[in-house]
Design a protein around this motif. Sequence first.
Motif, mmCIF file in Angstrom:
data_model
loop_
_atom_site.group_PDB
_atom_site.id
_atom_site.type_symbol
_atom_site.label_atom_id
_atom_site.label_comp_id
_atom_site.label_asym_id
_atom_site.label_seq_id
_atom_site.Cartn_x
_atom_site.Cartn_y
_atom_site.Cartn_z
ATOM 1 N N SER A 134 0.859 -0.929 0.037
ATOM 2 C CA SER A 134 -0.026 0.106 0.008
ATOM 3 C C SER A 134 0.958 1.193 -0.120
ATOM 4 C CB SER A 134 -1.038 -0.035 1.338
ATOM 5 O OG SER A 134 -1.736 0.979 1.277
ATOM 6 N N PRO A 135 0.419 2.327 -0.530
ATOM 7 C CA PRO A 135 1.075 3.537 -0.374
ATOM 8 C C PRO A 135 1.244 4.018 0.837
ATOM 9 C CG PRO A 135 -0.916 3.981 -1.343
ATOM 10 C CD PRO A 135 -0.865 2.608 -1.294
ATOM 11 N N GLY A 136 2.049 4.993 1.360
ATOM 12 C CA GLY A 136 1.977 5.765 2.585
ATOM 13 C C GLY A 136 0.909 6.269 2.894
ATOM 14 N N LEU A 137 0.800 6.633 4.151
ATOM 15 C CA LEU A 137 -0.656 7.174 4.807
ATOM 16 C C LEU A 137 -0.787 8.527 4.065
ATOM 17 C CD1 LEU A 137 -0.443 6.206 8.350
ATOM 18 C CD2 LEU A 137 -1.992 5.225 6.769
ATOM 19 N N ASN A 138 0.079 9.356 3.703
ATOM 20 C CA ASN A 138 0.182 10.553 3.322
ATOM 21 C C ASN A 138 -0.447 10.651 1.853
ATOM 22 O OD1 ASN A 138 2.428 9.433 2.095
ATOM 23 N ND2 ASN A 138 3.501 11.414 1.583
ATOM 24 N N ARG A 139 -0.760 9.470 1.119
ATOM 25 C CA ARG A 139 -1.242 9.223 -0.128
ATOM 26 C C ARG A 139 -2.557 8.672 -0.149
ATOM 27 N NH1 ARG A 139 1.855 6.303 -4.365
ATOM 28 N NH2 ARG A 139 0.058 7.154 -5.455
ATOM 29 N N VAL A 140 -2.994 8.370 1.114
ATOM 30 C CA VAL A 140 -4.528 7.664 1.202
ATOM 31 C C VAL A 140 -5.180 8.747 1.842
ATOM 32 C CG1 VAL A 140 -5.662 5.817 2.532
ATOM 33 C CG2 VAL A 140 -3.499 5.295 1.835
ATOM 34 N N PRO A 141 -6.581 8.966 1.131
ATOM 35 C CA PRO A 141 -7.269 9.809 1.643
ATOM 36 C C PRO A 141 -7.728 9.798 3.068
ATOM 37 C CG PRO A 141 -8.078 9.089 -0.464
ATOM 38 C CD PRO A 141 -6.972 8.228 -0.016
ATOM 39 N N TRP A 142 -8.034 10.595 3.744
ATOM 40 C CA TRP A 142 -8.239 10.782 5.421
ATOM 41 C C TRP A 142 -9.356 9.874 5.707
ATOM 42 C CZ3 TRP A 142 -12.421 12.292 8.170
ATOM 43 C CH2 TRP A 142 -13.320 13.093 7.665
ATOM 44 N N GLN A 143 -10.288 9.877 5.113
ATOM 45 C CA GLN A 143 -11.484 8.898 5.710
ATOM 46 C C GLN A 143 -11.278 7.413 5.510
ATOM 47 O OE1 GLN A 143 -15.108 9.853 3.226
ATOM 48 N NE2 GLN A 143 -15.600 11.841 4.607
ATOM 49 N N PRO A 144 -10.580 6.753 4.543
ATOM 50 C CA PRO A 144 -10.163 5.486 4.637
ATOM 51 C C PRO A 144 -9.198 5.202 5.744
ATOM 52 C CG PRO A 144 -10.416 6.367 2.259
ATOM 53 C CD PRO A 144 -10.532 7.345 3.147
ATOM 54 N N SER A 145 -8.129 6.264 5.703
ATOM 55 C CA SER A 145 -7.302 5.897 6.583
ATOM 56 C C SER A 145 -7.795 5.933 8.074
ATOM 57 C CB SER A 145 -6.361 7.167 6.924
ATOM 58 O OG SER A 145 -5.291 6.946 5.647
ATOM 59 N N VAL A 146 -8.686 6.924 8.453
ATOM 60 C CA VAL A 146 -9.231 7.022 9.930
ATOM 61 C C VAL A 146 -10.211 5.574 10.065
ATOM 62 C CG1 VAL A 146 -11.273 8.105 11.138
ATOM 63 C CG2 VAL A 146 -9.297 9.407 10.017
ATOM 64 N N LYS A 147 -10.925 5.099 8.813
ATOM 65 C CA LYS A 147 -11.564 3.966 8.967
ATOM 66 C C LYS A 147 -10.639 2.647 9.413
ATOM 67 C CE LYS A 147 -12.067 1.053 5.563
ATOM 68 N NZ LYS A 147 -12.252 0.272 4.579
ATOM 69 N N GLU A 148 -9.385 2.925 8.758
ATOM 70 C CA GLU A 148 -8.397 1.654 9.168
ATOM 71 C C GLU A 148 -7.829 1.934 10.695
ATOM 72 O OE1 GLU A 148 -7.676 -0.867 7.231
ATOM 73 O OE2 GLU A 148 -8.973 -0.112 5.897
ATOM 74 N N MET A 149 -7.953 2.940 11.063
ATOM 75 C CA MET A 149 -7.506 3.363 12.476
ATOM 76 C C MET A 149 -8.625 2.826 13.455
ATOM 77 S SD MET A 149 -6.509 6.552 14.756
ATOM 78 C CE MET A 149 -5.221 7.098 13.473
ATOM 79 N N GLY A 150 -9.824 2.907 13.043
ATOM 80 C CA GLY A 150 -10.961 2.434 13.816
ATOM 81 C C GLY A 150 -10.926 0.873 13.735
ATOM 82 N N ASN A 151 -10.574 0.123 12.648
ATOM 83 C CA ASN A 151 -10.434 -1.090 12.591
ATOM 84 C C ASN A 151 -9.386 -1.714 13.533
ATOM 85 O OD1 ASN A 151 -12.665 -1.329 10.605
ATOM 86 N ND2 ASN A 151 -10.849 -1.174 8.747
ATOM 87 N N HIS A 152 -8.178 -1.049 13.521
ATOM 88 C CA HIS A 152 -6.870 -1.290 14.484
ATOM 89 C C HIS A 152 -7.532 -1.207 15.985
ATOM 90 C CE1 HIS A 152 -4.478 -1.487 10.802
ATOM 91 N NE2 HIS A 152 -3.781 -2.039 11.654
ATOM 92 N N ILE A 153 -8.250 -0.016 16.121
ATOM 93 C CA ILE A 153 -8.749 0.011 17.598
ATOM 94 C C ILE A 153 -9.696 -1.102 18.055
ATOM 95 C CG2 ILE A 153 -10.187 1.469 18.932
ATOM 96 C CD1 ILE A 153 -8.765 3.987 17.530
ATOM 97 N N ALA A 154 -10.550 -1.383 16.805
ATOM 98 C CA ALA A 154 -11.533 -2.617 17.112
ATOM 99 C C ALA A 154 -10.778 -3.731 17.438
ATOM 100 C CB ALA A 154 -12.606 -2.639 16.234
ATOM 101 N N TRP A 155 -9.831 -4.168 16.671
ATOM 102 C CA TRP A 155 -8.970 -5.151 16.682
ATOM 103 C C TRP A 155 -8.317 -5.323 18.209
ATOM 104 C CZ3 TRP A 155 -4.306 -6.901 18.381
ATOM 105 C CH2 TRP A 155 -3.781 -8.309 17.967
ATOM 106 N N THR A 156 -7.861 -4.307 18.542
ATOM 107 C CA THR A 156 -6.963 -4.199 19.868
ATOM 108 C C THR A 156 -8.057 -4.265 20.970
ATOM 109 O OG1 THR A 156 -5.217 -2.859 18.865
ATOM 110 C CG2 THR A 156 -5.574 -3.202 21.360
#
Length: 170
Positions: A134-156
Amino acid sequence: MATGNAGSMTQRHPVIIAMAAGLIAGAAASASDRLLDRLVSERQKRRDRLVREAPAHQAAGPHFAAKIAGRKLNRKEKECARAAFGVLYGLGWGAIHGGLRRRFPVLSRWGGLPFALPFFFACDGVIAPALGVSPGLNRVPWQPSVKEMGNHIAWTLVAELVHRVVGKER
């Protein structure tokens, strides 16, 4: 050798519990992904597809399987590779999370938030780009990045719950 009660089993098999926690957490993160995806605008989804085929956790299995096979994968092979990667991811990160939370108890506070945020940045910000998934976070739009962060929070959060319920700790 376990004596049969859950307390002694957790003392003797913390890695097994950690890996099981990772697998259960992976299932929860998949549900989280489907739920949070509804909050990402169509515009952001289109922008996301311009920079990557799929989020890192969905692209990694097919990416590595294609490299191993030395060819492009068909749809069924991609699905199998995603499933296999999901299992390996859960087992591996479950073991890592379990070991780190035992060594550094602060990581298990607040539902594991002190682990979840670095976990997200390590996976999506460093490991996936370094491996070409995947490209770096600076290239991924903010909403999908926040969604992925939410998934990591849910996982943990779910991994922490498993440790607390099965491990009868913290």
